[in-house]
Motif scaffolding. Structure first.
Motif, mmCIF file in Angstrom:
data_model
loop_
_atom_site.group_PDB
_atom_site.id
_atom_site.type_symbol
_atom_site.label_atom_id
_atom_site.label_comp_id
_atom_site.label_asym_id
_atom_site.label_seq_id
_atom_site.Cartn_x
_atom_site.Cartn_y
_atom_site.Cartn_z
ATOM 1 N N ASP A 293 -46.017 -70.972 85.353
ATOM 2 C CA ASP A 293 -44.947 -71.664 84.001
ATOM 3 C C ASP A 293 -44.174 -70.226 83.331
ATOM 4 O O ASP A 293 -44.170 -70.252 82.267
ATOM 5 N N ARG A 294 -43.677 -69.514 84.071
ATOM 6 C CA ARG A 294 -43.144 -68.251 83.648
ATOM 7 C C ARG A 294 -43.764 -67.269 82.715
ATOM 8 O O ARG A 294 -43.301 -66.476 81.997
ATOM 9 N N LYS A 295 -45.296 -67.575 82.591
ATOM 10 C CA LYS A 295 -46.174 -66.584 82.190
ATOM 11 C C LYS A 295 -47.047 -65.821 82.991
ATOM 12 O O LYS A 295 -47.478 -66.523 84.094
#
Length: 108
Positions: A13-15
């Motif tokens: 999730d883009r983390k």
């Protein structure tokens, strides 16, 4: 740049997940990469310059013709022949044979 080698960090999730994916680029892997690239390019070890700052760079720095400690930890400074203790890496360009006009042409 013809090649780069680094650890691959996991994303979700883009983390960043904190996980390292694939083969970890540790001290031995850094040395192996240097040897493999040097062999592929058919250059003599004396023609290789490597830059590092930590203990995990020492095997690679020792394998290079010139190992440079850049803002390095004390253990690295005791190992290498060349040390650079300043914030900019521009000094390394001179070690590669560039002069002021070459560096200016690069935008430096």
């Amino acid at each position: 740049m013809d090649a780069s080698f680094s650890n691959t960090l996991g994303l979700e999730d883009r983390k960043l997940t904190g996980e390292v994916l694939g083969q970890i680029v540790d001290a031995e892997r850094k040395k192996d990469i240097l040897i493999n690239v040097r062999t592929f390019l058919k250059v003599h070890p004396d023609q290789v310059l490597a830059v590092g700052d930590g203990a995990n760079d020492i095997p690679m720095l020792e394998e290079a013709g010139l190992g440079v400690g850049f803002n390095a930890k004390e253990i690295v400074k005791q190992t290498v022949k060349a040390k650079i203790d300043q914030p900019s890496m521009d000094s390394i360009l001179y070690l590669l044979g560039l002069d002021d006009s070459d560096i200016a042409a690069l935008g430096g």
